[in-house]
Design a protein around this motif. Structure first.
Motif, mmCIF file in Angstrom:
data_model
loop_
_atom_site.group_PDB
_atom_site.id
_atom_site.type_symbol
_atom_site.label_atom_id
_atom_site.label_comp_id
_atom_site.label_asym_id
_atom_site.label_seq_id
_atom_site.Cartn_x
_atom_site.Cartn_y
_atom_site.Cartn_z
ATOM 1 N N GLY A 33 4.517 8.378 -6.230
ATOM 2 C CA GLY A 33 3.919 7.099 -6.864
ATOM 3 C C GLY A 33 3.218 6.398 -5.662
ATOM 4 O O GLY A 33 3.497 6.584 -4.405
ATOM 5 N N ALA A 34 2.451 5.357 -6.163
ATOM 6 C CA ALA A 34 1.704 4.717 -5.279
ATOM 7 C C ALA A 34 2.338 3.719 -4.531
ATOM 8 O O ALA A 34 3.262 2.928 -5.052
ATOM 9 C CB ALA A 34 0.512 4.045 -6.189
ATOM 10 N N ALA A 35 2.248 3.407 -3.104
ATOM 11 C CA ALA A 35 2.664 2.417 -2.417
ATOM 12 C C ALA A 35 1.439 2.005 -1.474
ATOM 13 O O ALA A 35 0.883 2.970 -0.982
ATOM 14 C CB ALA A 35 3.932 2.965 -1.602
ATOM 15 N N SER A 36 1.379 0.705 -1.407
ATOM 16 C CA SER A 36 0.210 0.213 -0.500
ATOM 17 C C SER A 36 0.896 -0.449 0.916
ATOM 18 O O SER A 36 1.960 -1.034 0.755
ATOM 19 C CB SER A 36 -0.549 -0.725 -1.176
ATOM 20 O OG SER A 36 -1.247 -0.401 -2.335
ATOM 21 N N SER A 37 0.366 -0.079 1.912
ATOM 22 C CA SER A 37 0.843 -1.064 3.082
ATOM 23 C C SER A 37 0.305 -2.336 3.102
ATOM 24 O O SER A 37 -0.434 -2.630 2.045
ATOM 25 C CB SER A 37 0.127 -0.256 4.531
ATOM 26 O OG SER A 37 -1.212 -0.441 4.433
ATOM 27 N N ILE A 38 0.977 -3.343 3.740
ATOM 28 C CA ILE A 38 0.631 -4.652 3.819
ATOM 29 C C ILE A 38 -0.077 -4.928 5.195
ATOM 30 O O ILE A 38 0.472 -4.421 6.164
ATOM 31 C CB ILE A 38 1.738 -5.502 3.507
ATOM 32 C CG1 ILE A 38 2.363 -5.250 2.336
ATOM 33 C CG2 ILE A 38 1.223 -7.016 3.687
ATOM 34 C CD1 ILE A 38 1.334 -5.511 1.028
ATOM 35 N N GLU A 55 -3.867 0.550 3.036
ATOM 36 C CA GLU A 55 -4.197 1.849 2.577
ATOM 37 C C GLU A 55 -3.034 1.911 1.534
ATOM 38 O O GLU A 55 -2.070 1.605 1.387
ATOM 39 C CB GLU A 55 -4.150 2.746 3.831
ATOM 40 C CG GLU A 55 -2.715 3.060 4.320
ATOM 41 C CD GLU A 55 -2.228 2.157 5.418
ATOM 42 O OE1 GLU A 55 -1.349 2.273 6.274
ATOM 43 O OE2 GLU A 55 -3.184 1.348 5.932
ATOM 44 N N ARG A 56 -3.285 3.158 0.546
ATOM 45 C CA ARG A 56 -2.557 3.351 -0.658
ATOM 46 C C ARG A 56 -2.053 4.832 -0.452
ATOM 47 O O ARG A 56 -2.852 5.624 0.125
ATOM 48 C CB ARG A 56 -3.436 3.266 -1.760
ATOM 49 C CG ARG A 56 -2.533 3.415 -2.991
ATOM 50 C CD ARG A 56 -3.272 2.781 -4.130
ATOM 51 N NE ARG A 56 -2.087 2.153 -4.929
ATOM 52 C CZ ARG A 56 -2.571 1.754 -5.905
ATOM 53 N NH1 ARG A 56 -3.603 1.673 -6.513
ATOM 54 N NH2 ARG A 56 -1.643 1.203 -6.708
ATOM 55 N N ASP A 57 -0.722 4.996 -0.460
ATOM 56 C CA ASP A 57 -0.291 6.386 -0.388
ATOM 57 C C ASP A 57 0.401 6.915 -1.443
ATOM 58 O O ASP A 57 1.304 6.131 -2.162
ATOM 59 C CB ASP A 57 1.010 6.228 1.093
ATOM 60 C CG ASP A 57 1.358 7.637 1.291
ATOM 61 O OD1 ASP A 57 1.425 8.691 0.305
ATOM 62 O OD2 ASP A 57 1.915 7.628 2.399
ATOM 63 N N PHE A 58 0.233 7.947 -2.171
ATOM 64 C CA PHE A 58 1.002 8.387 -3.206
ATOM 65 C C PHE A 58 2.139 9.347 -3.067
ATOM 66 O O PHE A 58 2.813 9.747 -4.377
ATOM 67 C CB PHE A 58 0.018 9.199 -4.208
ATOM 68 C CG PHE A 58 -1.094 8.295 -4.785
ATOM 69 C CD1 PHE A 58 -1.062 7.508 -6.035
ATOM 70 C CD2 PHE A 58 -2.384 8.122 -4.054
ATOM 71 C CE1 PHE A 58 -1.917 6.725 -6.340
ATOM 72 C CE2 PHE A 58 -3.406 7.219 -4.656
ATOM 73 C CZ PHE A 58 -2.990 6.330 -5.760
#
Length: 138
Positions: A33-38, A55-58
């Motif tokens: 699932g998607a997770a974005s860094s801040i 950036e977005r990491d799935f």
């Protein structure tokens, strides 16, 4: 399930057009699932930290499965890992939800041998595309 082909279009019909091979003996899959860094930046004038999505990491991580030497899915996973190829994945959840995505396999190793576990394989899978959900069978 995996396919050594990539979809022409990254949508349900694009993935459904592929031929998938089931990987048998799967014991666990990683979080997906998607997770974005801040991203943060402090403003020198007022000292307030501004925040935005980076950036977005799935997701990805270890897939563990019981070693079945004759399983076509396990052989295909080893092949795509050896070739460092990007491949397509189809995850079928017990609820009927199907998730499609593209991935790479960073490793394909036999698990640690102890008296309390089975002969197995651990493959480090990393998602390289958005995850497309098909909930038509849920």
């Amino acid at each position: 399930h995996i396919s050594n082909s990539l979809p022409v279009d990254e949508d349900i019909s694009g993935y459904e057009a592929l031929t998938f091979t089931e990987v048998k003996g799967v014991a666990s899959i990683p979080e997906l699932g998607a997770a974005s860094s801040i991203v943060t930046q402090a403003d020198l004038k007022d000292g307030i930290v501004r925040k935005a999505h980076g950036e977005r990491d799935f997701g990805g991580g270890d897939v563990q499965f019981r070693e079945i030497n004759s399983d076509a899915g396990q052989l295909l996973l080893r092949t795509v890992q050896d070739s460092e190829a990007t491949f397509s994945v189809k995850v079928v959840r017990s609820t009927g939800l199907i998730e499609y995505f593209q991935a790479i396999a960073g490793s394909y190793r036999r698990n640690e041998a102890t008296t309390g576990n089975f002969a197995g394989i651990v493959s480090a899978i990393q998602v390289t595309s958005a995850i497309i959900e098909d909930d038509s069978n849920v």
